[in-house]
Design a protein around this motif. Structure first.
Motif, PDB file in Angstrom:
ATOM      1  N   ARG A  10      -4.064   7.562   0.515  1.00 20.30           N
ATOM      2  CA  ARG A  10      -2.885   8.082   1.218  1.00 20.30           C
ATOM      3  C   ARG A  10      -2.256   6.996   2.098  1.00 20.30           C
ATOM      4  O   ARG A  10      -2.963   6.232   2.772  1.00 20.30           O
ATOM      5  CB  ARG A  10      -3.290   9.253   2.123  1.00 20.30           C
ATOM      6  CG  ARG A  10      -3.811  10.448   1.353  1.00 20.30           C
ATOM      7  CD  ARG A  10      -3.750  11.713   2.184  1.00 20.30           C
ATOM      8  NE  ARG A  10      -4.368  11.571   3.498  1.00 20.30           N
ATOM      9  CZ  ARG A  10      -4.236  12.483   4.471  1.00 20.30           C
ATOM     10  NH1 ARG A  10      -3.509  13.547   4.281  1.00 20.30           N
ATOM     11  NH2 ARG A  10      -4.845  12.301   5.630  1.00 20.30           N
TER      12      ARG A  10
ATOM     13  N   LEU B 287       1.126   6.354   4.874  1.00 20.98           N
ATOM     14  CA  LEU B 287       2.168   7.007   5.656  1.00 20.98           C
ATOM     15  C   LEU B 287       3.519   6.411   5.245  1.00 20.98           C
ATOM     16  O   LEU B 287       3.745   5.219   5.421  1.00 20.98           O
ATOM     17  CB  LEU B 287       1.898   6.756   7.145  1.00 20.98           C
ATOM     18  CG  LEU B 287       2.662   7.605   8.158  1.00 20.98           C
ATOM     19  CD1 LEU B 287       2.311   9.082   8.025  1.00 20.98           C
ATOM     20  CD2 LEU B 287       2.370   7.126   9.580  1.00 20.98           C
TER      21      LEU B 287
ATOM     22  N   PRO C 291       1.819  11.479   4.968  1.00 18.46           N
ATOM     23  CA  PRO C 291       0.893  10.769   4.074  1.00 18.46           C
ATOM     24  C   PRO C 291       1.181  11.116   2.605  1.00 18.46           C
ATOM     25  O   PRO C 291       1.396  12.275   2.273  1.00 18.46           O
ATOM     26  CB  PRO C 291      -0.486  11.313   4.479  1.00 18.46           C
ATOM     27  CG  PRO C 291      -0.290  11.943   5.814  1.00 18.46           C
ATOM     28  CD  PRO C 291       1.124  12.437   5.830  1.00 18.46           C
TER      29      PRO C 291
ATOM     30  N   ALA D  83       0.572   8.898  14.267  1.00 22.06           N
ATOM     31  CA  ALA D  83       0.562   9.565  12.959  1.00 22.06           C
ATOM     32  C   ALA D  83      -0.386   8.848  11.995  1.00 22.06           C
ATOM     33  O   ALA D  83      -1.165   9.475  11.266  1.00 22.06           O
ATOM     34  CB  ALA D  83       1.974   9.618  12.380  1.00 22.06           C
ATOM     35  N   GLN D  84      -0.328   7.522  12.005  1.00 20.53           N
ATOM     36  CA  GLN D  84      -1.213   6.721  11.148  1.00 20.53           C
ATOM     37  C   GLN D  84      -2.675   6.991  11.506  1.00 20.53           C
ATOM     38  O   GLN D  84      -3.525   7.158  10.626  1.00 20.53           O
ATOM     39  CB  GLN D  84      -0.872   5.233  11.333  1.00 20.53           C
ATOM     40  CG  GLN D  84      -1.783   4.253  10.608  1.00 20.53           C
ATOM     41  CD  GLN D  84      -1.444   4.088   9.131  1.00 20.53           C
ATOM     42  OE1 GLN D  84      -0.329   4.396   8.719  1.00 20.53           O
ATOM     43  NE2 GLN D  84      -2.403   3.642   8.341  1.00 20.53           N
TER      44      GLN D  84
ATOM     45  N   MET E 106      -3.750  10.357  10.253  1.00 18.00           N
ATOM     46  CA  MET E 106      -3.984  10.301   8.804  1.00 18.00           C
ATOM     47  C   MET E 106      -5.337   9.637   8.518  1.00 18.00           C
ATOM     48  O   MET E 106      -6.133  10.143   7.718  1.00 18.00           O
ATOM     49  CB  MET E 106      -2.860   9.535   8.120  1.00 18.00           C
ATOM     50  CG  MET E 106      -3.027   9.437   6.613  1.00 18.00           C
ATOM     51  SD  MET E 106      -1.741   8.446   5.849  1.00 18.00           S
ATOM     52  CE  MET E 106      -2.284   6.796   6.293  1.00 18.00           C
TER      53      MET E 106
ATOM     54  N   GLY F 232      -8.222  11.698   8.822  1.00 17.25           N
ATOM     55  CA  GLY F 232      -8.368  12.780   7.841  1.00 17.25           C
ATOM     56  C   GLY F 232      -7.494  13.992   8.124  1.00 17.25           C
ATOM     57  O   GLY F 232      -7.640  15.025   7.467  1.00 17.25           O
ATOM     58  N   LEU F 233      -6.577  13.876   9.082  1.00 20.92           N
ATOM     59  CA  LEU F 233      -5.703  15.015   9.393  1.00 20.92           C
ATOM     60  C   LEU F 233      -4.442  14.983   8.533  1.00 20.92           C
ATOM     61  O   LEU F 233      -4.080  13.953   7.965  1.00 20.92           O
ATOM     62  CB  LEU F 233      -5.302  14.982  10.879  1.00 20.92           C
ATOM     63  CG  LEU F 233      -6.431  15.115  11.893  1.00 20.92           C
ATOM     64  CD1 LEU F 233      -5.912  14.853  13.305  1.00 20.92           C
ATOM     65  CD2 LEU F 233      -7.065  16.504  11.800  1.00 20.92           C
ATOM     66  N   GLU F 234      -3.779  16.127   8.454  1.00 19.57           N
ATOM     67  CA  GLU F 234      -2.418  16.175   7.909  1.00 19.57           C
ATOM     68  C   GLU F 234      -1.475  15.833   9.059  1.00 19.57           C
ATOM     69  O   GLU F 234      -1.680  16.286  10.190  1.00 19.57           O
ATOM     70  CB  GLU F 234      -2.102  17.570   7.369  1.00 19.57           C
ATOM     71  CG  GLU F 234      -3.009  18.001   6.222  1.00 19.57           C
ATOM     72  CD  GLU F 234      -2.856  17.130   4.992  1.00 19.57           C
ATOM     73  OE1 GLU F 234      -1.767  16.549   4.808  1.00 19.57           O
ATOM     74  OE2 GLU F 234      -3.815  17.006   4.221  1.00 19.57           O
ATOM     75  N   VAL F 235      -0.450  15.053   8.769  1.00 22.26           N
ATOM     76  CA  VAL F 235       0.463  14.629   9.840  1.00 22.26           C
ATOM     77  C   VAL F 235       1.904  14.604   9.336  1.00 22.26           C
ATOM     78  O   VAL F 235       2.158  14.446   8.140  1.00 22.26           O
ATOM     79  CB  VAL F 235       0.121  13.207  10.370  1.00 22.26           C
ATOM     80  CG1 VAL F 235      -1.285  13.171  10.920  1.00 22.26           C
ATOM     81  CG2 VAL F 235       0.298  12.148   9.296  1.00 22.26           C
TER      82      VAL F 235
END
Lengths: 351, 178
Positions: free
Chosen positions: A4, A6, A179, B23-24, B27, B30-33
């Motif tokens: 993933r 961003l 992501p 945010a990075q 991520m 392991g989170l959704e962002v």
């Protein structure tokens, strides 16, 4: 699949196009889709592919027309006023049965409008925009990963049906980051050969690509062929998402960014004891009329929410045909709706 | 678990980058962002803000009208966003530029003197990292080491490795100020 990363919506669409084997990209800059053009400018030449910043939107769409006629995967992108300028070319591409991908990152209109997110181009995208009896497939992503998936799909559908396909999103989706794990690039050599393309007629009969015939009977037959194709697309390519509609009393109908905002509203409403669901068309053309009608048979109210004065609302009412109440809530001019604004609309119709 | 933070300030205070790094980090943890910038005319001078949502489930709305948290780098940002923070939320405010207390009594307010701390870390421009370090400590949303790694990844991708050490110090300074 990769790890993933961003990424911005605009970048993801550009990168997905590259991975889908887009050989030629032509565009003229406009906010809020500039990062899409920038990503192509950076990467297409490096890959030995064609990037042209055209002299205008008209130039760009007609370069797409030419590249598509030559049999390569081609794309252009813009935002609302720029897409208006491309309409003539889109009609020609549809009339000539050519595959092409067009991205519209909608902004506030009409006219020059502003650069904030809006959904005021639904009519233009789904009901023509250019002249004549044509349609294009219109795909409406609501998340950044989905923007990538639908871009790759757009190239496949364009080739399969030899038709223009539009990715219709708004500036918010273009600007935001999320992501994304993009699929591996396809091998352009693995794509089916386009026997109809203009590749030089040495040793074979010439191929002819035209959207023109002065004989009305011939042009009528060309139109009937187009309509048969549109019928096939309507049969085979409907895409939509239902979210918590099973036990719902009220269902929100929304697409794109607004649909994902509405997902949050569904959770908020259910925490308040309101049985709310969401119906999200992913293909705006063809529109999932029959599916929405079956939802309408089960619920009291289908509330359409858009960042427009009520454009998809017309298709919702056509589908629902008075089987349920069909109120509307919209914002315009680049004003973005928010979860609590939508929730207070929902509460007007609850209980 | 879902937290949403509006990071707001003057253009040039680094709020957009602070949001990207958060945010990075989310991520990488392991989170959704989602990260949503204000990209309107306000970006071209004046105030700027971005919204970051971090969740253990797929994120619905990236736009938030009732955030759990706020990082206010100047007074106009505190004036604008303090009223919409959810009860029990966290506000990190820039003590160097804001000369009034937080008026809400139902939120956790932390004033951090970001300017001297950033200068001690090596650059006045690192105020955003001081504030981010403080926010991470106040909320526990992601471990500080993950934020440091995310920051290093982003600066490396941008060819700015030489600033990593200084920004780590700034993150620590904010973290230790809470």
């Amino acid at each position: 699949m990769e790890e993933r990363k961003l990424m911005r919506g605009n970048e993801v669409i550009a990168e997905a196009a590259i991975r889908a084997g887009c050989q030629c990209y032509f565009a003229y800059p406009i906010t809020p889709q500039a990062e899409l053009l920038e990503h192509m400018a950076k990467n297409m030449p490096r890959l030995g592919r064609t990037f042209v910043q055209a002299e205008s939107e008209l130039g760009a769409i007609n370069m797409v027309y030419g590249a598509a006629a030559a049999g390569v995967r081609a794309m252009t992108s813009s935002s609302s006023p720029g897409i208006s300028l491309k309409q003539e070319g889109i009609s020609y591409i549809a009339g000539a049965n050519l595959p092409a991908v067009i991205v519209n990152m909608m902004r506030g209109g009409p006219g020059l409008g502003d650069i904030a997110p809006a959904q005021g181009d639904y009519f233009q995208a789904t009901k023509g925009g250019g002249h004549g009896d044509y349609h294009m497939i219109v795909l409406a992503p609501s998340t950044v990963p989905e923007a990538g998936e639908l871009t790759m799909l757009a190239f496949d559908l364009a080739d399969k049906y030899r038709t223009p396909v539009m990715i219709l999103a708004d500036g918010m989706l273009g600007q935001m980051m999320e992501p994304v794990a993009l699929p591996d690039p396809i091998d352009p050599a693995s794509l089916p050969k386009k026997e109809w393309a203009l590749t030089g007629a040495k040793g074979r009969d010439p191929n002819i690509i035209l959207s023109f015939d002065l004989d009305p009977e011939v042009l009528k037959r060309m139109n009937l062929e187009l309509q048969r194709k549109y019928h096939d697309i309507e049969q085979n390519e409907l895409r939509y998402e239902e979210y918590q509609t099973d036990d719902a009393d009220i269902v929100i109908a929304a697409y794109g960014t607004v649909a994902r905002i509405a997902k949050t509203v569904v959770r908020m409403a259910r925490a308040d004891g309101i049985k709310l669901g969401l119906f999200r068309p992913i293909t705006l053309w063809p529109f999932p009329y029959d599916k929405l009608r079956t939802v309408a048979d089960r619920v009291d109210t289908i509330l359409t929410v858009e960042m427009s004065a009520g454009q998809m609302w017309e298709d919702v009412r056509l589908a629902v045909a008075e089987r349920a109440h069909t109120p509307f809530y919209g914002e315009m001019g680049g004003v973005v709706t928010t979860p609590n604004k939508i929730l207070s609309e929902v509460k007007k119709y609850a209980g | 678990m879902e937290r949403s933070v509006i990071i707001a300030g003057f253009g040039g205070q680094g709020v957009i980058l602070a949001g990207k790094i958060l945010a990075q980090a989310g991520m990488e943890h392991g989170l959704e962002v989602t990260w949503l910038p204000s990209y309107g005319p306000e970006m071209r001078g004046g105030t700027a803000n971005c919204t970051v949502v971090l969740s253990d489930a797929p994120v619905g709305s990236p736009i938030v009208d009732a955030p759990t948290d706020l990082i206010a780098m100047n007074l106009p940002s505190l004036d604008k966003f303090e009223p919409i923070v959810l009860p029990d939320g966290t506000i990190v405010a820039n003590k160097s530029l804001i000369d009034r207390p937080v008026q809400r009594s139902d939120v956790h307010a932390h004033f951090v003197d970001v300017h001297p701390l950033a200068e001690q870390a090596g650059s006045a421009r690192a105020i955003n990292m001081v504030a981010l370090g403080a926010y991470v400590k106040a909320t526990g949303i992601v471990p500080i080491d993950v934020v440091k790694r995310a920051m290093a990844d982003m600066l490396t991708a941008g060819g700015k490795e030489k600033f990593i050490a200084m920004n780590e110090k700034a993150l620590d300074a904010g973290y230790n100020a809470i």
